[in-house]
Design a protein around this motif. Structure first.
Motif, PDB file in Angstrom:
ATOM      1  N   LEU A 296      40.349  41.630  48.030  1.00 30.93           N
ATOM      2  CA  LEU A 296      40.805  40.997  46.569  1.00 30.93           C
ATOM      3  C   LEU A 296      41.277  42.034  45.568  1.00 30.93           C
ATOM      4  N   ARG A 297      40.672  43.442  45.505  1.00 33.32           N
ATOM      5  CA  ARG A 297      41.372  44.373  44.881  1.00 33.32           C
ATOM      6  C   ARG A 297      42.699  44.869  45.183  1.00 33.32           C
ATOM      7  N   GLN A 298      42.957  44.485  46.345  1.00 34.89           N
ATOM      8  CA  GLN A 298      44.301  44.839  46.570  1.00 34.89           C
ATOM      9  C   GLN A 298      45.353  44.110  46.149  1.00 34.89           C
ATOM     10  N   TYR A 299      44.829  42.750  45.760  1.00 30.92           N
ATOM     11  CA  TYR A 299      45.862  41.854  45.400  1.00 30.92           C
ATOM     12  C   TYR A 299      45.583  41.234  43.983  1.00 30.92           C
ATOM     13  N   LEU A 300      44.531  41.552  43.491  1.00 29.76           N
ATOM     14  CA  LEU A 300      44.091  40.985  42.255  1.00 29.76           C
ATOM     15  C   LEU A 300      43.611  42.188  41.246  1.00 29.76           C
ATOM     16  N   ASP A 301      44.049  42.071  39.694  1.00 25.78           N
ATOM     17  CA  ASP A 301      43.667  43.031  38.980  1.00 25.78           C
ATOM     18  C   ASP A 301      42.436  42.475  38.256  1.00 25.78           C
TER      19      ASP A 301
ATOM     20  N   ALA B  59      42.057  29.570  58.814  1.00 27.53           N
ATOM     21  CA  ALA B  59      42.509  30.350  57.875  1.00 27.53           C
ATOM     22  C   ALA B  59      43.562  29.548  57.096  1.00 27.53           C
ATOM     23  N   GLY B  60      44.619  29.390  57.720  1.00 25.52           N
ATOM     24  CA  GLY B  60      45.575  28.794  57.558  1.00 25.52           C
ATOM     25  C   GLY B  60      45.689  27.371  57.202  1.00 25.52           C
ATOM     26  N   MET B  61      44.681  26.773  57.523  1.00 25.58           N
ATOM     27  CA  MET B  61      44.626  25.203  57.097  1.00 25.58           C
ATOM     28  C   MET B  61      43.940  25.296  55.857  1.00 25.58           C
ATOM     29  N   VAL B  62      43.232  26.301  55.503  1.00 26.58           N
ATOM     30  CA  VAL B  62      42.378  26.423  54.063  1.00 26.58           C
ATOM     31  C   VAL B  62      43.739  26.613  53.048  1.00 26.58           C
ATOM     32  N   GLY B  63      44.260  27.740  53.528  1.00 31.94           N
ATOM     33  CA  GLY B  63      45.458  28.040  52.878  1.00 31.94           C
ATOM     34  C   GLY B  63      46.517  26.906  52.356  1.00 31.94           C
TER      35      GLY B  63
ATOM     36  N   VAL C 202      43.434  36.672  51.214  1.00 31.41           N
ATOM     37  CA  VAL C 202      44.781  37.075  50.799  1.00 31.41           C
ATOM     38  C   VAL C 202      45.351  35.844  50.612  1.00 31.41           C
ATOM     39  N   LEU C 203      45.004  34.790  51.363  1.00 29.60           N
ATOM     40  CA  LEU C 203      45.820  33.251  51.208  1.00 29.60           C
ATOM     41  C   LEU C 203      45.482  32.814  49.576  1.00 29.60           C
ATOM     42  N   ALA C 204      44.179  32.863  49.363  1.00 31.04           N
ATOM     43  CA  ALA C 204      43.855  32.491  47.763  1.00 31.04           C
ATOM     44  C   ALA C 204      44.630  33.106  46.983  1.00 31.04           C
ATOM     45  N   CYS C 205      44.925  34.523  46.873  1.00 34.39           N
ATOM     46  CA  CYS C 205      45.771  35.431  46.112  1.00 34.39           C
ATOM     47  C   CYS C 205      47.230  34.921  46.202  1.00 34.39           C
ATOM     48  N   LEU C 206      47.783  34.423  47.425  1.00 34.78           N
ATOM     49  CA  LEU C 206      49.087  33.867  47.593  1.00 34.78           C
ATOM     50  C   LEU C 206      49.157  32.672  47.026  1.00 34.78           C
ATOM     51  N   ALA C 207      47.953  31.850  47.055  1.00 31.28           N
ATOM     52  CA  ALA C 207      48.218  30.491  46.481  1.00 31.28           C
ATOM     53  C   ALA C 207      48.389  30.463  44.939  1.00 31.28           C
ATOM     54  N   ILE C 208      47.542  31.431  44.276  1.00 34.26           N
ATOM     55  CA  ILE C 208      47.549  31.604  42.889  1.00 34.26           C
ATOM     56  C   ILE C 208      49.158  32.268  42.578  1.00 34.26           C
TER      57      ILE C 208
ATOM     58  N   LEU D   5      45.965  30.852  31.787  1.00 33.89           N
ATOM     59  CA  LEU D   5      44.551  30.437  31.744  1.00 33.89           C
ATOM     60  C   LEU D   5      44.069  29.997  33.092  1.00 33.89           C
ATOM     61  N   ASP D   6      45.001  29.263  33.860  1.00 29.45           N
ATOM     62  CA  ASP D   6      44.317  28.587  35.250  1.00 29.45           C
ATOM     63  C   ASP D   6      44.061  29.725  36.078  1.00 29.45           C
ATOM     64  N   GLU D   7      45.240  30.711  35.830  1.00 27.12           N
ATOM     65  CA  GLU D   7      45.319  31.868  36.884  1.00 27.12           C
ATOM     66  C   GLU D   7      44.014  32.849  36.549  1.00 27.12           C
ATOM     67  N   GLY D   8      43.608  32.982  35.328  1.00 30.84           N
ATOM     68  CA  GLY D   8      42.621  33.709  35.151  1.00 30.84           C
ATOM     69  C   GLY D   8      41.359  33.188  35.649  1.00 30.84           C
ATOM     70  N   ARG D   9      41.105  31.940  35.293  1.00 36.62           N
ATOM     71  CA  ARG D   9      39.986  31.173  35.660  1.00 36.62           C
ATOM     72  C   ARG D   9      39.753  31.189  37.439  1.00 36.62           C
ATOM     73  N   LEU D  10      40.899  31.057  38.029  1.00 38.35           N
ATOM     74  CA  LEU D  10      40.666  31.048  39.424  1.00 38.35           C
ATOM     75  C   LEU D  10      40.408  32.624  39.905  1.00 38.35           C
ATOM     76  N   ALA D  11      41.047  33.400  39.458  1.00 38.05           N
ATOM     77  CA  ALA D  11      40.859  35.060  39.646  1.00 38.05           C
ATOM     78  C   ALA D  11      39.307  35.383  39.426  1.00 38.05           C
ATOM     79  N   GLN D  12      38.865  34.780  38.208  1.00 35.18           N
ATOM     80  CA  GLN D  12      37.449  35.079  38.169  1.00 35.18           C
ATOM     81  C   GLN D  12      36.330  34.450  39.101  1.00 35.18           C
ATOM     82  N   THR D  13      36.740  33.319  39.476  1.00 37.60           N
ATOM     83  CA  THR D  13      35.778  32.768  40.518  1.00 37.60           C
ATOM     84  C   THR D  13      36.032  33.612  42.001  1.00 37.60           C
ATOM     85  N   LEU D  14      37.217  34.246  42.221  1.00 32.40           N
ATOM     86  CA  LEU D  14      37.457  34.800  43.521  1.00 32.40           C
ATOM     87  C   LEU D  14      36.570  36.045  43.049  1.00 32.40           C
ATOM     88  N   LEU D  15      36.781  36.745  41.985  1.00 29.55           N
ATOM     89  CA  LEU D  15      36.087  38.167  42.074  1.00 29.55           C
ATOM     90  C   LEU D  15      34.435  37.951  41.860  1.00 29.55           C
TER      91      LEU D  15
END
Ligand code: M6R
Length: 364
Positions: free
Chosen positions: A24-29, A61-65, A165-171, A183-193
């Protein structure tokens, strides 16, 4: 080596929190809560359709993606196993794009899919765990899962890293296509973190999952049910159980149960449900109640809120941490993998080297 663990698979299961954090740290600040992707070989705002190809767990994993990308980026996604995709002569859009997913980056059918996609003029991004692999080299771009070497034949940490990785790509796609607000992006990123610390908490529930495993180990057939993005996780639970414990298991979309598999249900068949609270809860809970009414032994993974309703009829309820809906597939993958592990240990199988299987399938 395995350190203090009995098997590589056990060690690798316990690496989930660290690997998820690293990926996650690789693709999410974590400070700005923004997804930061390297330059992609295609512009997600300009494509009309995306093809996903992979095998085994990587395909799941691709199906979830697919659920995530369609939901967040409103981009139509076609996901298929490589061995079907490559032979069905699929019509592909001009300037289309594809994502290939693979731990090893050497899987023969997916390599063939890669070559076919490139010949058809598609721009190919691969999500791989081995940077120097054939797939990483031959693709137009590669995003790395930061899972480290995975030795156990059953994929564990590489699978959740693919999901991250797929979650970050989707966002990222959602933002590029102007479907997501900051705002959406921040909310989704927060739950990922929050996933890594919750993953650690789930690993602490080992004793409870071992108790469940003792029941499952006695079964001849096991059914895994899930809905939405948890349907592929039900498939993952069934795949892992088959692969290392040799117990017959099937994963089903919860709503499909009444279209066939319900005929199998009797007091011998554990029905393992992935059923967190949220918009899909009621429907899945009622499917489970139908199974219980036919004598089925419902064993549910849910959260505290879901447990209230499910404990009325479920034989066993395992309460997992409650997290934003978006991240639950990553979290729920962990207990189903852990369950398969404990069942296999109870059965005394060769956990890291199950019969007939290879870590990397380089034949077609
Ligand atoms: O190396 P890959 O990710 O391409 O491998 C794909 C499948 O062979 C792999 O996920 C397989 O299904 C696992 N043994 C599942 O645990």
């Amino acid at each position: 080596g395995k350190g203090n663990y009995r098997h590589f698979m056990e060690k690798e299961l316990h690496e989930h929190p660290a690997v998820l954090g690293d990926t996650l740290r690789q693709y999410l600040d974590p400070k700005t809560l923004e997804v930061r992707l390297p330059r992609l070989p295609f512009d997600p705002a300009r494509i009309t359709r995306l093809t996903i190809s992979a095998c085994g767990s990587a395909f799941l994993a691709g199906m979830v993606g697919r659920y995530w990308i369609e939901q967040l980026a409103r981009l139509p996604v076609d996901a298929d196993v490589a061995s079907e995709f490559r032979y069905r002569n699929p019509p592909l859009p001009e300037q289309g794009a594809a994502i290939l997913i693979s731990q090893s980056g050497e899987t023969a059918d997916n390599m063939a899919a890669l070559r076919l996609l490139k010949e058809a003029g598609q721009r190919v991004l691969s999500v791989v765990n081995v940077p120097e692999s054939s797939m990483a080299r031959e693709s137009d771009g590669a995003l790395l899962t930061v899972a480290g070497p995975e030795i156990g034949v059953a994929s564990t940490k590489a699978f959740t890293a693919q999901l991250a990785v797929l979650a970050c790509l989707a966002i990222g796609f959602g933002r590029a296509r102007r479907e997501l607000s900051t705002l959406d992006e921040g909310r989704l990123a927060q739950t990922l973190l929050e996933v890594p610390s919750h993953a650690a908490a789930i690993l602490e529930q080992d004793a409870q999952i071992r108790e469940l495993a003792a029941e499952v180990a006695k079964a001849r057939d096991v059914l895994f049910l899930g809905r939405g993005a948890l349907y592929p996780i039900a498939l993952e639970g069934a795949l892992k159980l088959k692969e290392i414990s040799y117990i017959h298991a099937e994963g089903y979309a919860a709503g499909e149960m009444k279209h066939g598999p319900i005929a199998l249900i009797d007091s011998e068949v554990p029905v393992i449900a992935l059923c967190p609270s949220g918009p899909l809860f009621e429907k899945t809970a009622s499917n489970l109640q139908e199974a219980a009414a036919r004598g089925g032994r419902v064993m549910a993974f849910t959260d505290a809120e879901g447990a209230k309703a499910l404990s009325r009829f479920a034989e066993r309820v395992i309460v997992l941490p409650q997290l934003g809906e978006f991240s639950t597939p990553i979290l729920y993958a962990i207990p189903v993998q852990l369950l398969a592990y404990h069942v296999a240990v109870l059965k005394g199988t060769d956990v890291d080297q199950p019969r007939n299987l290879a870590k990397s399938v380089t034949v077609e």
